[in-house]
Design a protein around this motif. Structure first.
Motif, PDB file in Angstrom:
ATOM      1  N   VAL A 294      -6.683  26.467  -2.701  1.00 55.65           N
ATOM      2  CA  VAL A 294      -6.595  27.678  -3.327  1.00 55.65           C
ATOM      3  C   VAL A 294      -5.914  27.813  -2.770  1.00 55.65           C
ATOM      4  O   VAL A 294      -5.340  28.604  -1.922  1.00 55.65           O
ATOM      5  CB  VAL A 294      -8.414  27.597  -2.797  1.00 55.65           C
ATOM      6  CG1 VAL A 294      -8.565  29.231  -4.242  1.00 55.65           C
ATOM      7  CG2 VAL A 294      -9.309  26.804  -3.236  1.00 55.65           C
TER       8      VAL A 294
ATOM      9  N   LYS B 145      -4.883  32.099  -3.665  1.00 57.46           N
ATOM     10  CA  LYS B 145      -5.741  33.309  -4.425  1.00 57.46           C
ATOM     11  C   LYS B 145      -4.940  34.543  -3.934  1.00 57.46           C
ATOM     12  O   LYS B 145      -4.384  34.916  -3.052  1.00 57.46           O
ATOM     13  CB  LYS B 145      -7.398  33.009  -3.308  1.00 57.46           C
ATOM     14  CG  LYS B 145      -8.246  33.880  -3.896  1.00 57.46           C
ATOM     15  CD  LYS B 145      -9.304  33.988  -2.767  1.00 57.46           C
ATOM     16  CE  LYS B 145     -10.262  35.012  -3.269  1.00 57.46           C
ATOM     17  NZ  LYS B 145     -12.148  34.672  -3.121  1.00 57.46           N
TER      18      LYS B 145
ATOM     19  N   ILE C 215      -8.885  39.043  -2.850  1.00 57.86           N
ATOM     20  CA  ILE C 215     -10.012  38.775  -1.734  1.00 57.86           C
ATOM     21  C   ILE C 215     -10.516  40.411  -0.948  1.00 57.86           C
ATOM     22  O   ILE C 215     -11.408  40.331  -0.614  1.00 57.86           O
ATOM     23  CB  ILE C 215      -8.635  38.634  -0.865  1.00 57.86           C
ATOM     24  CG1 ILE C 215      -7.816  36.822  -0.701  1.00 57.86           C
ATOM     25  CG2 ILE C 215      -8.593  38.540   1.019  1.00 57.86           C
ATOM     26  CD1 ILE C 215      -6.769  36.273  -0.376  1.00 57.86           C
TER      27      ILE C 215
ATOM     28  N   ARG D 153     -19.600  32.469  -3.640  1.00 56.39           N
ATOM     29  CA  ARG D 153     -17.772  32.527  -3.148  1.00 56.39           C
ATOM     30  C   ARG D 153     -17.164  31.156  -2.961  1.00 56.39           C
ATOM     31  O   ARG D 153     -15.516  30.792  -3.213  1.00 56.39           O
ATOM     32  CB  ARG D 153     -18.211  33.675  -1.521  1.00 56.39           C
ATOM     33  CG  ARG D 153     -18.528  34.674  -2.285  1.00 56.39           C
ATOM     34  CD  ARG D 153     -18.039  35.065   0.139  1.00 56.39           C
ATOM     35  NE  ARG D 153     -19.119  36.880  -0.571  1.00 56.39           N
ATOM     36  CZ  ARG D 153     -17.957  37.703   0.047  1.00 56.39           C
ATOM     37  NH1 ARG D 153     -16.638  37.300  -0.146  1.00 56.39           N
ATOM     38  NH2 ARG D 153     -18.558  39.349  -0.110  1.00 56.39           N
ATOM     39  N   ARG D 154     -17.618  30.127  -2.228  1.00 63.27           N
ATOM     40  CA  ARG D 154     -16.792  29.234  -2.459  1.00 63.27           C
ATOM     41  C   ARG D 154     -16.853  28.556  -3.522  1.00 63.27           C
ATOM     42  O   ARG D 154     -16.364  27.964  -4.472  1.00 63.27           O
ATOM     43  CB  ARG D 154     -18.118  28.045  -1.758  1.00 63.27           C
ATOM     44  CG  ARG D 154     -16.970  26.584  -1.129  1.00 63.27           C
ATOM     45  CD  ARG D 154     -18.212  25.463  -1.246  1.00 63.27           C
ATOM     46  NE  ARG D 154     -18.227  26.010   0.648  1.00 63.27           N
ATOM     47  CZ  ARG D 154     -19.591  26.284   1.397  1.00 63.27           C
ATOM     48  NH1 ARG D 154     -20.818  26.487  -0.044  1.00 63.27           N
ATOM     49  NH2 ARG D 154     -19.946  26.987   2.233  1.00 63.27           N
TER      50      ARG D 154
ATOM     51  N   ASN E 168     -13.922  30.246  -5.642  1.00 63.32           N
ATOM     52  CA  ASN E 168     -12.673  29.520  -5.196  1.00 63.32           C
ATOM     53  C   ASN E 168     -11.782  28.478  -5.896  1.00 63.32           C
ATOM     54  O   ASN E 168     -10.649  28.105  -6.252  1.00 63.32           O
ATOM     55  CB  ASN E 168     -12.947  29.337  -4.022  1.00 63.32           C
ATOM     56  CG  ASN E 168     -12.353  30.813  -2.661  1.00 63.32           C
ATOM     57  OD1 ASN E 168     -11.604  31.620  -3.105  1.00 63.32           O
ATOM     58  ND2 ASN E 168     -12.863  30.518  -1.717  1.00 63.32           N
TER      59      ASN E 168
ATOM     60  N   SER F  76      -9.097  27.196  -8.332  1.00 60.60           N
ATOM     61  CA  SER F  76      -8.275  26.618  -7.703  1.00 60.60           C
ATOM     62  C   SER F  76      -7.612  25.273  -9.020  1.00 60.60           C
ATOM     63  O   SER F  76      -6.364  25.287  -9.075  1.00 60.60           O
ATOM     64  CB  SER F  76      -8.532  25.526  -6.796  1.00 60.60           C
ATOM     65  OG  SER F  76      -7.878  24.749  -6.710  1.00 60.60           O
TER      66      SER F  76
ATOM     67  N   LEU G  25      -6.262  28.971   0.699  1.00 59.24           N
ATOM     68  CA  LEU G  25      -7.001  28.637   1.458  1.00 59.24           C
ATOM     69  C   LEU G  25      -7.258  26.877   1.339  1.00 59.24           C
ATOM     70  O   LEU G  25      -7.341  26.546   0.652  1.00 59.24           O
ATOM     71  CB  LEU G  25      -7.715  29.125   1.024  1.00 59.24           C
ATOM     72  CG  LEU G  25      -7.914  30.365   0.097  1.00 59.24           C
ATOM     73  CD1 LEU G  25      -9.575  30.780   0.094  1.00 59.24           C
ATOM     74  CD2 LEU G  25      -7.594  31.254   2.484  1.00 59.24           C
TER      75      LEU G  25
ATOM     76  N   LEU H  70     -12.913  25.704   3.442  1.00 65.60           N
ATOM     77  CA  LEU H  70     -14.572  26.759   2.962  1.00 65.60           C
ATOM     78  C   LEU H  70     -15.245  26.149   2.209  1.00 65.60           C
ATOM     79  O   LEU H  70     -16.789  26.364   2.865  1.00 65.60           O
ATOM     80  CB  LEU H  70     -13.749  26.738   1.489  1.00 65.60           C
ATOM     81  CG  LEU H  70     -12.876  27.893   1.106  1.00 65.60           C
ATOM     82  CD1 LEU H  70     -12.152  27.689  -0.085  1.00 65.60           C
ATOM     83  CD2 LEU H  70     -13.167  29.146   1.695  1.00 65.60           C
TER      84      LEU H  70
ATOM     85  N   GLU I 151     -10.427  34.525   4.335  1.00 66.13           N
ATOM     86  CA  GLU I 151      -9.403  35.062   3.850  1.00 66.13           C
ATOM     87  C   GLU I 151      -8.913  35.941   3.700  1.00 66.13           C
ATOM     88  O   GLU I 151      -7.209  36.121   3.597  1.00 66.13           O
ATOM     89  CB  GLU I 151     -10.526  35.688   2.177  1.00 66.13           C
ATOM     90  CG  GLU I 151     -11.285  34.139   1.655  1.00 66.13           C
ATOM     91  CD  GLU I 151     -11.827  34.251   0.051  1.00 66.13           C
ATOM     92  OE1 GLU I 151     -11.413  35.485   0.075  1.00 66.13           O
ATOM     93  OE2 GLU I 151     -12.805  33.227   0.137  1.00 66.13           O
TER      94      GLU I 151
END
Length: 280
Positions: free
Chosen positions: A26, A28, A33, A46-47, A50, A54, A149, A154, A167
């Motif tokens: 990912v 980001k 962040i 949150r996961r 991401n 991506s 990331l 993650l 992050e």
């Protein structure tokens, strides 16, 4: 937060969106962040966010009205129900965060734009179509600094505090000759996503948020970290220092093997290990 030099190793010609995103990674933007106002976002949300970033990443990511599609199966992980994913999507659509822009100004913005859910027949939802919020597009278009990331990492986090800390360090890990960053205590609390009114005393913040986050990062990431008190005003802790350093090759190999056993279904057996342990 103290000013920090721009990580030249993270600069891309023109903007972050011109960088190359590797499989299982990912990219980001730094502005997404360290945000304030995201304390209600769960670990799952949150996961998933991401994953959505991506999936959308590329030169057209900042195009207005651009739609992206992703199967629900990719967002569910090991879960069989879509309930968790649906709750996370709604939470991301409703959450307004305060983002620090590159020019020092602040923007209040929703994390996610409109979404549609496709179903084939009366069964379970199969496909999510989504847009990024229009107010995010200038941030994505103009961002010059980003974090790389690892999706496998993650998926290993059990707390949102650990993921947020990961992050924050990933954003800085390629800085040359910079190995720490100082934060006001309230600032770090916000960046970790500690809910308002929770963990008020520093002892509780340290025990319930900071120490678990540090432990998870040290167990999962290719780098290690520590958080130490550097300033008190009376009995109140007012400033903290976040330190980070890269693990040795041997430490990273041992860590990789340990995580592969725990998350075997998330690891690509064809992924060459050598690439993961080359020195930075």
């Amino acid at each position: 937060m103290s000013d920090e030099p721009r990580p030249k190793s993270h600069d891309s010609p023109g903007a972050t969106l011109k960088a190359f995103q590797r499989r299982g990674e990912v990219i980001k933007p730094a502005e997404l962040i360290e945000v304030r106002g995201g304390e209600k976002i769960t670990l799952a949300a949150r996961r998933i966010y991401n994953q959505l970033l991506s999936n959308a990443f590329g030169p057209e990511m900042a195009a207005e009205g651009q739609e992206y599609r992703i199967p629900f199966a990719e967002l569910r992980g090991n879960h069989t129900s879509n309930d968790r994913v649906t709750e996370a999507i709604l939470s991301l659509m409703q959450t307004v965060v305060r983002v620090r822009m590159s020019d020092g100004s602040t923007r209040n913005v929703h994390l996610l734009g409109p979404t549609d859910v496709e179903k084939f027949g009366p069964g379970i939802a199969t496909m999510l179509t989504y847009e990024l919020h229009p107010k995010l597009l200038p941030i994505l278009r103009d961002s010059q600094i980003f974090a790389r990331l690892e999706m496998q990492i993650l998926h290993g986090f059990g707390t949102k505090y650990g993921m947020a800390l990961y992050e924050m360090i990933a954003k800085r890990i390629s800085l040359k000759h910079v190995f720490y960053n100082d934060f006001e205590t309230e600032e770090l609390r916000d960046y970790l996503g500690v809910p308002d009114g929770k963990l008020g005393p520093f002892a509780a913040l340290r025990r319930k948020a900071i120490e678990p986050a540090v432990a998870e990062v040290n167990a999962l990431a290719p780098f290690s970290c520590s958080v130490v008190v550097i300033e008190n005003k009376g009995r109140k802790v007012t400033k903290l220092r976040l330190n980070w350093w890269m693990k040795t090759v041997e430490e990273r190999k041992a860590q990789w093997q340990a995580q592969q056993e725990k998350q075997r279904d998330l690891f690509d057996p064809g992924l060459p290990e050598l690439d993961l342990f080359e020195s930075s």
